[in-house]
Design a protein around this motif. Sequence first.
Motif, PDB file in Angstrom:
ATOM      1  N   VAL A  91       0.838  -1.200   0.000  1.00 45.64           N
ATOM      2  CA  VAL A  91       0.000   0.000   0.000  1.00 45.64           C
ATOM      3  C   VAL A  91       0.876   1.254   0.000  1.00 45.64           C
ATOM      4  O   VAL A  91       0.584   2.236  -0.684  1.00 45.64           O
ATOM      5  CB  VAL A  91      -0.940   0.007   1.232  1.00 45.64           C
ATOM      6  CG1 VAL A  91      -1.675   1.320   1.364  1.00 45.64           C
ATOM      7  CG2 VAL A  91      -1.921  -1.159   1.150  1.00 45.64           C
ATOM      8  N   TYR A  92       1.974   1.192   0.741  1.00 44.38           N
ATOM      9  CA  TYR A  92       2.850   2.366   0.904  1.00 44.38           C
ATOM     10  C   TYR A  92       3.654   2.684  -0.358  1.00 44.38           C
ATOM     11  O   TYR A  92       3.892   3.858  -0.662  1.00 44.38           O
ATOM     12  CB  TYR A  92       3.774   2.132   2.102  1.00 44.38           C
ATOM     13  CG  TYR A  92       4.643   3.303   2.472  1.00 44.38           C
ATOM     14  CD1 TYR A  92       4.130   4.597   2.549  1.00 44.38           C
ATOM     15  CD2 TYR A  92       5.986   3.124   2.772  1.00 44.38           C
ATOM     16  CE1 TYR A  92       4.932   5.673   2.894  1.00 44.38           C
ATOM     17  CE2 TYR A  92       6.791   4.194   3.127  1.00 44.38           C
ATOM     18  CZ  TYR A  92       6.262   5.457   3.184  1.00 44.38           C
ATOM     19  OH  TYR A  92       7.056   6.512   3.533  1.00 44.38           O
ATOM     20  N   ILE A  93       4.062   1.679  -1.121  1.00 43.37           N
ATOM     21  CA  ILE A  93       4.901   1.909  -2.306  1.00 43.37           C
ATOM     22  C   ILE A  93       4.230   2.852  -3.309  1.00 43.37           C
ATOM     23  O   ILE A  93       4.863   3.805  -3.770  1.00 43.37           O
ATOM     24  CB  ILE A  93       5.351   0.579  -2.947  1.00 43.37           C
ATOM     25  CG1 ILE A  93       6.463  -0.039  -2.083  1.00 43.37           C
ATOM     26  CG2 ILE A  93       5.844   0.778  -4.379  1.00 43.37           C
ATOM     27  CD1 ILE A  93       6.890  -1.429  -2.511  1.00 43.37           C
ATOM     28  N   ALA A  98       4.127   8.259  -5.629  1.00 35.91           N
ATOM     29  CA  ALA A  98       3.435   9.512  -5.958  1.00 35.91           C
ATOM     30  C   ALA A  98       4.154  10.699  -5.314  1.00 35.91           C
ATOM     31  O   ALA A  98       4.295  11.768  -5.930  1.00 35.91           O
ATOM     32  CB  ALA A  98       1.981   9.452  -5.498  1.00 35.91           C
ATOM     33  N   ARG A  99       4.621  10.525  -4.086  1.00 29.18           N
ATOM     34  CA  ARG A  99       5.357  11.596  -3.410  1.00 29.18           C
ATOM     35  C   ARG A  99       6.655  11.913  -4.161  1.00 29.18           C
ATOM     36  O   ARG A  99       7.006  13.078  -4.352  1.00 29.18           O
ATOM     37  CB  ARG A  99       5.676  11.225  -1.960  1.00 29.18           C
ATOM     38  CG  ARG A  99       6.413  12.355  -1.228  1.00 29.18           C
ATOM     39  CD  ARG A  99       6.814  12.020   0.186  1.00 29.18           C
ATOM     40  NE  ARG A  99       5.743  11.437   0.940  1.00 29.18           N
ATOM     41  CZ  ARG A  99       5.925  10.633   1.983  1.00 29.18           C
ATOM     42  NH1 ARG A  99       7.149  10.344   2.395  1.00 29.18           N
ATOM     43  NH2 ARG A  99       4.909  10.121   2.641  1.00 29.18           N
ATOM     44  N   LEU A 103       7.515  15.549  -5.725  1.00 29.09           N
ATOM     45  CA  LEU A 103       8.705  16.276  -5.290  1.00 29.09           C
ATOM     46  C   LEU A 103       9.688  16.489  -6.439  1.00 29.09           C
ATOM     47  O   LEU A 103      10.373  17.517  -6.482  1.00 29.09           O
ATOM     48  CB  LEU A 103       9.379  15.543  -4.131  1.00 29.09           C
ATOM     49  CG  LEU A 103       8.597  15.578  -2.806  1.00 29.09           C
ATOM     50  CD1 LEU A 103       9.212  14.608  -1.798  1.00 29.09           C
ATOM     51  CD2 LEU A 103       8.543  16.988  -2.249  1.00 29.09           C
ATOM     52  N   ALA A 104       9.748  15.564  -7.386  1.00 30.87           N
ATOM     53  CA  ALA A 104      10.605  15.746  -8.561  1.00 30.87           C
ATOM     54  C   ALA A 104      10.143  16.959  -9.364  1.00 30.87           C
ATOM     55  O   ALA A 104      10.967  17.755  -9.837  1.00 30.87           O
ATOM     56  CB  ALA A 104      10.600  14.488  -9.428  1.00 30.87           C
ATOM     57  N   GLU A 105       8.844  17.103  -9.516  1.00 31.77           N
ATOM     58  CA  GLU A 105       8.307  18.278 -10.218  1.00 31.77           C
ATOM     59  C   GLU A 105       8.590  19.555  -9.436  1.00 31.77           C
ATOM     60  O   GLU A 105       8.977  20.569 -10.024  1.00 31.77           O
ATOM     61  CB  GLU A 105       6.802  18.121 -10.429  1.00 31.77           C
ATOM     62  CG  GLU A 105       6.422  17.064 -11.421  1.00 31.77           C
ATOM     63  CD  GLU A 105       4.920  16.827 -11.489  1.00 31.77           C
ATOM     64  OE1 GLU A 105       4.140  17.639 -10.927  1.00 31.77           O
ATOM     65  OE2 GLU A 105       4.516  15.829 -12.104  1.00 31.77           O
ATOM     66  N   GLU A 143      15.168  13.530  -2.419  1.00 33.15           N
ATOM     67  CA  GLU A 143      16.263  12.562  -2.239  1.00 33.15           C
ATOM     68  C   GLU A 143      15.923  11.556  -1.148  1.00 33.15           C
ATOM     69  O   GLU A 143      16.142  10.351  -1.309  1.00 33.15           O
ATOM     70  CB  GLU A 143      17.575  13.288  -1.902  1.00 33.15           C
ATOM     71  CG  GLU A 143      18.122  14.137  -3.022  1.00 33.15           C
ATOM     72  CD  GLU A 143      18.504  13.342  -4.265  1.00 33.15           C
ATOM     73  OE1 GLU A 143      18.935  12.178  -4.128  1.00 33.15           O
ATOM     74  OE2 GLU A 143      18.353  13.885  -5.368  1.00 33.15           O
ATOM     75  N   LYS A 144      15.379  12.057  -0.049  1.00 31.67           N
ATOM     76  CA  LYS A 144      15.022  11.193   1.074  1.00 31.67           C
ATOM     77  C   LYS A 144      13.920  10.203   0.681  1.00 31.67           C
ATOM     78  O   LYS A 144      14.021   9.002   0.942  1.00 31.67           O
ATOM     79  CB  LYS A 144      14.574  12.056   2.254  1.00 31.67           C
ATOM     80  CG  LYS A 144      14.451  11.322   3.571  1.00 31.67           C
ATOM     81  CD  LYS A 144      14.325  12.280   4.725  1.00 31.67           C
ATOM     82  CE  LYS A 144      12.871  12.438   5.056  1.00 31.67           C
ATOM     83  NZ  LYS A 144      12.590  13.291   6.191  1.00 31.67           N
ATOM     84  N   ALA A 145      12.880  10.701   0.005  1.00 32.33           N
ATOM     85  CA  ALA A 145      11.766   9.839  -0.408  1.00 32.33           C
ATOM     86  C   ALA A 145      12.220   8.831  -1.470  1.00 32.33           C
ATOM     87  O   ALA A 145      11.839   7.658  -1.423  1.00 32.33           O
ATOM     88  CB  ALA A 145      10.610  10.684  -0.935  1.00 32.33           C
ATOM     89  N   PHE A 146      13.038   9.265  -2.414  1.00 32.50           N
ATOM     90  CA  PHE A 146      13.541   8.382  -3.459  1.00 32.50           C
ATOM     91  C   PHE A 146      14.378   7.260  -2.853  1.00 32.50           C
ATOM     92  O   PHE A 146      14.210   6.087  -3.205  1.00 32.50           O
ATOM     93  CB  PHE A 146      14.354   9.173  -4.485  1.00 32.50           C
ATOM     94  CG  PHE A 146      14.809   8.347  -5.653  1.00 32.50           C
ATOM     95  CD1 PHE A 146      13.979   8.133  -6.738  1.00 32.50           C
ATOM     96  CD2 PHE A 146      16.064   7.761  -5.650  1.00 32.50           C
ATOM     97  CE1 PHE A 146      14.387   7.351  -7.807  1.00 32.50           C
ATOM     98  CE2 PHE A 146      16.489   6.983  -6.717  1.00 32.50           C
ATOM     99  CZ  PHE A 146      15.643   6.765  -7.801  1.00 32.50           C
TER     100      PHE A 146
END
Length: 169
Positions: A91-93, A98-99, A103-105, A143-146
């Motif tokens: 579910v989290y992936i 999406a986050r 954040l990339a945008e 960076e952290k989320a990736f």
Amino acid sequence: MKYTSAQANKLLKKLNDAYQALLQEEEQSSTFLAAMGEDPEALRPDYVYADTQARLWETERQILTVKHAINVFNTTHTLEGFDLTIDQALVYIPMLSARVRKLAEMKARLPKAREKQERYSGVNIIDYRHINYDRAAAAADYEKAFDELCRLQTALDTANNTETLEIAL
């Protein structure tokens, strides 16, 4: 028999394919057409109702067994390095993905960008879109989320390909 989650999911796909093939075979052989003057017995396809239903039920039972074993495994197995079960990670992936996209945008936006709009009967008015956040913070959060997404996907892949579950077919 012991299976990894990856093997169990492949087995589940194979069983589902076999089930669909049985249904298709039944659809094609449970009725038939014979033209006037043709001998229906010469055209009758091989089909035994009771045998077909037994084969369908056995395949359904196997699908239920495998799917249940996978579900139990997913809800009880915690991923190494995370306080998440596999079902929570599944579910989290997508949420984390999406986050990362958002954040990339945000990190790629210019602090001030020119936009051309026709708002007043053909009169061109130039507006500037300004960001209302710290780009460096967005880049750091990206960076952290990736990195977390990569670690989580790797942990899930590792669990799916190394940890085993018992399936009694």
